[in-house]
Design a protein around this motif. Structure first.
Motif, mmCIF file in Angstrom:
data_model
loop_
_atom_site.group_PDB
_atom_site.id
_atom_site.type_symbol
_atom_site.label_atom_id
_atom_site.label_comp_id
_atom_site.label_asym_id
_atom_site.label_seq_id
_atom_site.Cartn_x
_atom_site.Cartn_y
_atom_site.Cartn_z
ATOM 1 N N ALA A 1 -6.974 -0.539 -11.277
ATOM 2 C CA ALA A 1 -7.065 0.905 -11.073
ATOM 3 C C ALA A 1 -6.676 1.263 -9.631
ATOM 4 C CB ALA A 1 -8.485 1.392 -11.385
ATOM 5 N N ALA A 2 -7.102 0.430 -8.677
ATOM 6 C CA ALA A 2 -6.745 0.675 -7.272
ATOM 7 C C ALA A 2 -5.236 0.556 -7.070
ATOM 8 C CB ALA A 2 -7.484 -0.310 -6.367
ATOM 9 N N VAL A 3 -4.618 -0.409 -7.727
ATOM 10 C CA VAL A 3 -3.163 -0.571 -7.627
ATOM 11 C C VAL A 3 -2.454 0.644 -8.211
ATOM 12 C CG1 VAL A 3 -1.209 -1.896 -8.534
ATOM 13 C CG2 VAL A 3 -3.176 -3.082 -7.551
ATOM 14 N N LEU A 4 -2.904 1.113 -9.362
ATOM 15 C CA LEU A 4 -2.281 2.285 -9.995
ATOM 16 C C LEU A 4 -2.414 3.522 -9.105
ATOM 17 C CD1 LEU A 4 -3.486 1.645 -13.651
ATOM 18 C CD2 LEU A 4 -1.092 1.704 -12.891
ATOM 19 N N ARG A 5 -3.582 3.712 -8.503
ATOM 20 C CA ARG A 5 -3.761 4.853 -7.589
ATOM 21 C C ARG A 5 -2.811 4.747 -6.392
ATOM 22 N NH1 ARG A 5 -9.419 3.510 -8.318
ATOM 23 N NH2 ARG A 5 -10.437 4.960 -9.765
ATOM 24 N N ALA A 6 -2.688 3.532 -5.851
ATOM 25 C CA ALA A 6 -1.851 3.330 -4.678
ATOM 26 C C ALA A 6 -0.376 3.584 -5.007
ATOM 27 C CB ALA A 6 -2.021 1.905 -4.156
ATOM 28 N N LEU A 7 0.069 3.120 -6.149
ATOM 29 C CA LEU A 7 1.463 3.316 -6.544
ATOM 30 C C LEU A 7 1.748 4.792 -6.818
ATOM 31 C CD1 LEU A 7 1.864 0.208 -8.874
ATOM 32 C CD2 LEU A 7 2.776 0.494 -6.566
ATOM 33 N N TYR A 8 0.789 5.486 -7.399
ATOM 34 C CA TYR A 8 0.951 6.923 -7.641
ATOM 35 C C TYR A 8 1.037 7.677 -6.302
ATOM 36 C CZ TYR A 8 0.156 11.536 -9.726
ATOM 37 O OH TYR A 8 0.281 12.861 -10.121
ATOM 38 N N ALA A 9 0.221 7.254 -5.327
ATOM 39 C CA ALA A 9 0.272 7.882 -4.000
ATOM 40 C C ALA A 9 1.640 7.669 -3.364
ATOM 41 C CB ALA A 9 -0.830 7.311 -3.109
ATOM 42 N N ARG A 10 2.227 6.502 -3.574
ATOM 43 C CA ARG A 10 3.570 6.237 -3.052
ATOM 44 C C ARG A 10 4.573 7.214 -3.663
ATOM 45 N NH1 ARG A 10 6.151 1.796 -0.708
ATOM 46 N NH2 ARG A 10 8.402 1.705 -1.113
ATOM 47 N N LEU A 11 4.467 7.429 -4.960
ATOM 48 C CA LEU A 11 5.362 8.376 -5.634
ATOM 49 C C LEU A 11 5.134 9.795 -5.128
ATOM 50 C CD1 LEU A 11 5.085 6.905 -9.237
ATOM 51 C CD2 LEU A 11 7.161 6.951 -7.828
ATOM 52 N N GLU A 12 3.866 10.165 -4.900
ATOM 53 C CA GLU A 12 3.566 11.492 -4.363
ATOM 54 C C GLU A 12 4.190 11.696 -2.990
ATOM 55 O OE1 GLU A 12 -0.503 13.376 -6.037
ATOM 56 O OE2 GLU A 12 -0.775 11.708 -4.636
ATOM 57 N N ALA A 13 4.333 10.610 -2.239
ATOM 58 C CA ALA A 13 4.933 10.687 -0.903
ATOM 59 C C ALA A 13 6.457 10.737 -0.959
ATOM 60 C CB ALA A 13 4.489 9.495 -0.066
ATOM 61 N N GLY A 14 7.007 10.723 -2.186
ATOM 62 C CA GLY A 14 8.451 10.859 -2.337
ATOM 63 C C GLY A 14 9.221 9.558 -2.291
ATOM 64 N N ARG A 15 8.528 8.419 -2.441
ATOM 65 C CA ARG A 15 9.211 7.129 -2.393
ATOM 66 C C ARG A 15 9.314 6.534 -3.785
ATOM 67 N NH1 ARG A 15 5.683 6.856 1.960
ATOM 68 N NH2 ARG A 15 4.448 5.143 1.176
ATOM 69 N N ASP A 16 10.393 5.805 -4.023
ATOM 70 C CA ASP A 16 10.625 5.198 -5.331
ATOM 71 C C ASP A 16 9.765 3.954 -5.502
ATOM 72 O OD1 ASP A 16 12.535 7.117 -5.948
ATOM 73 O OD2 ASP A 16 14.163 5.931 -5.071
ATOM 74 N N LEU A 17 9.701 3.482 -6.754
ATOM 75 C CA LEU A 17 9.004 2.241 -7.069
ATOM 76 C C LEU A 17 9.987 1.223 -7.609
ATOM 77 C CD1 LEU A 17 5.656 3.118 -8.922
ATOM 78 C CD2 LEU A 17 5.970 2.333 -6.574
ATOM 79 N N VAL A 18 9.913 0.007 -7.097
ATOM 80 C CA VAL A 18 10.660 -1.102 -7.667
ATOM 81 C C VAL A 18 9.665 -2.223 -7.958
ATOM 82 C CG1 VAL A 18 12.782 -0.521 -6.446
ATOM 83 C CG2 VAL A 18 11.165 -2.083 -5.381
ATOM 84 N N ALA A 19 10.135 -3.248 -8.671
ATOM 85 C CA ALA A 19 9.229 -4.332 -9.073
ATOM 86 C C ALA A 19 8.537 -4.957 -7.868
ATOM 87 C CB ALA A 19 10.000 -5.384 -9.856
ATOM 88 N N GLY A 20 9.257 -5.077 -6.753
ATOM 89 C CA GLY A 20 8.667 -5.682 -5.561
ATOM 90 C C GLY A 20 7.518 -4.875 -4.992
ATOM 91 N N ASP A 21 7.591 -3.531 -5.103
ATOM 92 C CA ASP A 21 6.502 -2.682 -4.620
ATOM 93 C C ASP A 21 5.228 -2.930 -5.420
ATOM 94 O OD1 ASP A 21 8.196 -1.411 -2.763
ATOM 95 O OD2 ASP A 21 8.923 -0.046 -4.318
ATOM 96 N N ILE A 22 5.400 -3.104 -6.725
ATOM 97 C CA ILE A 22 4.243 -3.349 -7.588
ATOM 98 C C ILE A 22 3.643 -4.709 -7.275
ATOM 99 C CG2 ILE A 22 3.496 -3.589 -9.994
ATOM 100 C CD1 ILE A 22 5.948 -1.722 -10.654
#
Length: 339
Positions: free
Chosen positions: A70-91
């Motif tokens: 759940a903490a990882v999902l929140r953190a990744l969503y915050a990254r998206l909110e900041a306007g940054r993309d997600l790639v496999a390495g970020d996860i």
């Protein structure tokens, strides 16, 4: 951030589900990834199940595992909110670090070090932000800012050189240094390549290519070309460092296990005012002639405990290339241990 955890407080401590609500459906789609591949990666690496229910995600599993997921999902969503993309390495990085994705790095060096000590940071380059993906990488980057000379020692694929170059680009952009100097010993990796055609640059470029690759990840092509033309970025063999004093520069020596003891001493004593120096290498991949001592091993022994010099070590657990690379390294280590 607008995310709410919907686990009912009246349920017992050992419940098997935690539900998160994400208000922006567009960002939720990006969070899940194409065909939910991002969720599949989290499930596989963290041992949980993640179910999508409208704008909610239900994380199912043991209490500790689902809280971390759940903490990882929140953190990744915050990254998206900041306007940054997600790639496999970020996860993968968010899972390894077990904490929110970092904030954008500030430019003041003192603030950078303070933020590193606090735990959340990322390096800002011209093309993309770079975040350490393991605890060892985080400690390494922190030491590169905190010390004037740093060593990164460990197997291939652990980000030693990549992160060092990223720190150098970040410090140059912020004005902490005026130029970047990248160097390697021009030693063949167990092969005799013969006489290469072309001028001096064409002869040495094959040895320097990994350093060009890293720079191309951090700087636009035209800007990189201009910086190299202006000598604000230099890439040169180790032998070219003799007689120079490297001031106001961020200096990286890559593949340092292939430097001789005399070459290493020569290089380390090039450090000038306002400069930082990083030495990276892998003790298991020495390509020097049989009987020639590695300057990296000698530097470890001689400089241990010297103020202003840091040593960071990586293992197969810090490999951030294909997961098979870590297993290959571990297999070789087991074989060497038998011998």
């Amino acid at each position: 951030m607008g995310i709410s955890a919907l686990t009912p407080p009246s349920r017992p401590e050992d419940i098997v589900e935690t539900t998160l609500e994400f208000p922006d459906n567009r960002l939720l789609i990006s969070l899940c990834g194409e065909y939910d591949r991002n969720l599949a990666q989290i499930e596989h690496q963290m041992g949980v199940n993640v179910l999508r229910r409208g704008n909610r995600l239900a994380v199912i599993g043991d209490l500790g595992a689902r809280e971390q997921a759940a903490a990882v999902l929140r953190a990744l969503y915050a990254r998206l909110e900041a306007g940054r993309d997600l790639v496999a390495g970020d996860i993968d990085g968010a899972i390894r670090m077990g904490q929110p994705m970092p904030n954008v790095m500030r430019t003041d060096p003192a603030e950078q070090i303070e933020m590193f000590n606090g735990g959340d940071f990322e390096l800002r380059t011209r093309k993309k932000p770079i975040a350490p993906r393991t605890e060892a990488q985080k400690a390494y980057v922190a030491n590169l800012f905190a010390n004037e000379m740093g060593f990164g020692i460990g197997p291939a694929g652990t980000g030693k050189t990549y992160l060092a170059v990223a720190v150098g680009v970040t410090m140059m952009i912020s004005g902490a240094v005026e130029k970047i100097i990248l160097s390697r010993p021009a030693v063949e990796a167990g092969e005799r390549l013969g006489f290469l055609p072309g001028d001096m640059k064409e002869k040495i470029d094959p040895y320097m290519q990994p350093l060009y690759d890293a720079l191309n990840d951090f700087l636009p092509a035209k800007q990189l070309q201009k910086l190299m033309e202006d000598k604000r970025i230099e890439i040169a063999p180790l032998a070219f460092m003799r007689g120079r004093t490297l001031s106001n520069a961020f200096v990286v020596l890559d593949e340092a296990q292939n430097a001789t003891t005399m070459q290493m001493k020569m290089f380390l004593t090039r450090l000038g005012e306002g400069s930082r120096m990083v030495i990276t290498g892998d003790r298991t991949q020495v390509d020097l002639p049989r009987g020639t001592a590695s300057g990296l091993a000698d530097a470890e022994r001689i400089l241990a405990g010297v103020k202003g010099v840091s040593f960071n070590y990586f293992t197969s657990k810090d490999v951030v290339r294909h997961p098979l690379v870590a297993r290959v390294i571990e297999a070789y280590e087991r074989d060497e241990a038998k011998g």
